[in-house]
Structures are given as C-alpha cells and as structure tokens.
Write a protein that holds these residues in place. Structure first.
Motif, PDB file in Angstrom:
ATOM      1  N   UNK A 231      32.111  27.494  61.121  1.00  0.00           N
ATOM      2  CA  UNK A 231      32.732  29.003  60.955  1.00  0.00           C
ATOM      3  C   UNK A 231      34.304  28.981  61.099  1.00  0.00           C
ATOM      4  N   UNK A 232      34.870  28.127  62.015  1.00  0.00           N
ATOM      5  CA  UNK A 232      36.285  28.442  61.618  1.00  0.00           C
ATOM      6  C   UNK A 232      37.056  27.774  61.213  1.00  0.00           C
ATOM      7  N   UNK A 233      35.869  26.864  60.460  1.00  0.00           N
ATOM      8  CA  UNK A 233      36.621  26.549  59.004  1.00  0.00           C
ATOM      9  C   UNK A 233      36.903  27.386  57.693  1.00  0.00           C
ATOM     10  N   UNK A 234      35.648  27.964  57.683  1.00  0.00           N
ATOM     11  CA  UNK A 234      35.211  28.839  56.930  1.00  0.00           C
ATOM     12  C   UNK A 234      37.157  29.815  57.130  1.00  0.00           C
TER      13      UNK A 234
ATOM     14  N   UNK B 138      43.103  31.361  51.021  1.00  0.00           N
ATOM     15  CA  UNK B 138      42.121  31.599  50.044  1.00  0.00           C
ATOM     16  C   UNK B 138      42.917  29.898  49.618  1.00  0.00           C
ATOM     17  N   UNK B 139      41.562  29.045  50.366  1.00  0.00           N
ATOM     18  CA  UNK B 139      41.386  27.864  49.763  1.00  0.00           C
ATOM     19  C   UNK B 139      40.431  27.600  49.906  1.00  0.00           C
ATOM     20  N   UNK B 140      39.515  25.870  49.344  1.00  0.00           N
ATOM     21  CA  UNK B 140      38.092  25.390  49.942  1.00  0.00           C
ATOM     22  C   UNK B 140      38.667  25.396  51.419  1.00  0.00           C
ATOM     23  N   UNK B 141      37.156  26.320  52.705  1.00  0.00           N
ATOM     24  CA  UNK B 141      37.164  25.693  54.083  1.00  0.00           C
ATOM     25  C   UNK B 141      37.549  24.095  54.052  1.00  0.00           C
ATOM     26  N   UNK B 142      37.146  23.464  53.527  1.00  0.00           N
ATOM     27  CA  UNK B 142      36.699  22.402  53.127  1.00  0.00           C
ATOM     28  C   UNK B 142      38.067  21.322  53.832  1.00  0.00           C
ATOM     29  N   UNK B 143      39.163  22.183  53.124  1.00  0.00           N
ATOM     30  CA  UNK B 143      40.491  21.378  53.164  1.00  0.00           C
ATOM     31  C   UNK B 143      40.431  20.554  54.699  1.00  0.00           C
ATOM     32  N   UNK B 144      40.309  21.598  55.865  1.00  0.00           N
ATOM     33  CA  UNK B 144      40.548  21.689  57.256  1.00  0.00           C
ATOM     34  C   UNK B 144      39.662  20.570  57.762  1.00  0.00           C
TER      35      UNK B 144
ATOM     36  N   UNK C 208      52.215  15.650  51.062  1.00  0.00           N
ATOM     37  CA  UNK C 208      52.443  15.428  52.708  1.00  0.00           C
ATOM     38  C   UNK C 208      51.920  14.309  53.720  1.00  0.00           C
ATOM     39  N   UNK C 209      51.514  14.442  54.400  1.00  0.00           N
ATOM     40  CA  UNK C 209      50.681  13.301  55.351  1.00  0.00           C
ATOM     41  C   UNK C 209      49.621  14.931  56.007  1.00  0.00           C
ATOM     42  N   UNK C 210      48.665  15.227  55.984  1.00  0.00           N
ATOM     43  CA  UNK C 210      48.421  15.629  56.658  1.00  0.00           C
ATOM     44  C   UNK C 210      47.019  15.804  57.028  1.00  0.00           C
ATOM     45  N   UNK C 211      46.711  15.142  58.257  1.00  0.00           N
ATOM     46  CA  UNK C 211      46.152  14.375  58.765  1.00  0.00           C
ATOM     47  C   UNK C 211      44.696  15.333  59.802  1.00  0.00           C
ATOM     48  N   UNK C 212      45.609  15.782  60.670  1.00  0.00           N
ATOM     49  CA  UNK C 212      44.857  16.456  61.465  1.00  0.00           C
ATOM     50  C   UNK C 212      44.641  17.907  61.020  1.00  0.00           C
ATOM     51  N   UNK C 213      43.737  18.879  61.558  1.00  0.00           N
ATOM     52  CA  UNK C 213      43.572  20.106  62.033  1.00  0.00           C
ATOM     53  C   UNK C 213      45.158  20.947  61.760  1.00  0.00           C
ATOM     54  N   UNK C 214      45.846  20.851  62.792  1.00  0.00           N
ATOM     55  CA  UNK C 214      47.380  21.535  63.175  1.00  0.00           C
ATOM     56  C   UNK C 214      48.410  20.750  62.131  1.00  0.00           C
ATOM     57  N   UNK C 215      47.911  20.094  61.512  1.00  0.00           N
ATOM     58  CA  UNK C 215      49.456  19.393  60.559  1.00  0.00           C
ATOM     59  C   UNK C 215      48.357  20.544  59.287  1.00  0.00           C
ATOM     60  N   UNK C 216      47.432  20.620  58.776  1.00  0.00           N
ATOM     61  CA  UNK C 216      47.027  21.359  57.729  1.00  0.00           C
ATOM     62  C   UNK C 216      47.659  22.849  57.822  1.00  0.00           C
TER      63      UNK C 216
END
Length: 153
Positions: free
Chosen positions: A66-69, A76-82, A9-17
């Motif tokens: 810190x919020x992304x972490x 339960x995923x790598x925080x860099x995803x966000x 899926x298209x996951x560009x924004x923080x909200x979409x992710x």
C-alpha cells in the motif's frame, strides 16, 4: 549533458529510488514530507508525511504494498518501480531521461505509428534514447574531434 549523467543511476534501495524520483519529478525544488503526503492524498492515496520523511532518511526499507502504491501515485509512476528487484526501474528511468531531453529541446518531437493509448513501449523508448546518444557522440566528434586527430572525451 555529460554521458555519465545520462547513464541509468544505480537504484537498489528504496531510499535511492525515492531520492531519484524527487530529483526527477521536482527538479530544483525542495519537497517536504507534508507536500508529498498532500499530493498523494489529492491523487486518492494515503501516506503520512513522517513516513515519507523516514523513507528519505533510509529508516524504512521494506514498506507495505500500500505504501509503494502511494509512492507511485505521488510520483505518477508504476508503483512496482519501488519494489526490491523491480523490473520497471530501467523503464521509468528511460522515460524520465526522455522527458528531460524533451524539456531541454534535445528532442523536439516523436512520431509513432500504430501506437495504442499506452504510447511508446519501453524497449522502443530505450532504443530511441540510444540512437540520440549515438547521434550526439557523432556530432561531438564532428564538431571538436577533427583538429589533427584530437578528440573530445
């Protein structure tokens, strides 16, 4: 599963992710901000329920690291995803698709040789998913495509 559902899926924004992660991590469940904040806290992080709700509402677009972490801990995923322009989005999506196929029985098991404690590398996981997609396409053609040149779309 429809091939459109299986595409990344298209996951560009923080909200979409975050919406995607809620759907994939808690399928069929309605997750409150309070529930997620408690989950993050149980896992050693900190995130307020209202802040999480604001992320889901699209009001927060560039949170601190810190919020992304904290989001990473909760899902339960790598925080860099966000992160914006994340390099791990495709890897996380491929992993979730793999787990969904495993849960539905489309994949019954995977054996790997020489794997370390991290498991399958993301490239190998994506390759395995592409092989499954190809096999499903061939099976679909064999099952329904042989009737006087008609094929399933």
């Amino acid at each position: 599963m429809d091939s459109a559902e299986e595409r990344t899926p298209e996951l560009r924004t923080l909200q979409q992710k975050v919406e995607y992660m809620v759907e994939e991590t808690f399928p069929g469940q309605k997750i409150s901000g309070r529930f997620f904040a408690d989950l993050v806290r149980e896992r050693g992080g900190s995130l307020s329920h209202s802040y999480f709700s604001n992320i889901l509402a699209g009001k927060v677009t560039q949170p601190s690291e810190d919020i992304l972490k904290a989001l990473g801990l909760g899902f339960g995923v790598d925080w860099r995803f966000f992160k914006e322009e994340s390099e791990v989005v495709d890897d996380v999506v491929a992993g979730l698709q793999f787990l969904a196929m495993r849960r539905t029985g489309e994949i019954s098991g995977v054996a790997g040789r020489g794997l370390d404690e991290d498991g399958l590398p993301p490239e190998l996981l994506q390759f395995a998913l592409s092989l499954l997609e190809d096999a499903k396409g061939r099976q679909g053609a064999a099952d329904g495509g042989g009737v006087h040149g008609e094929s399933e779309q």
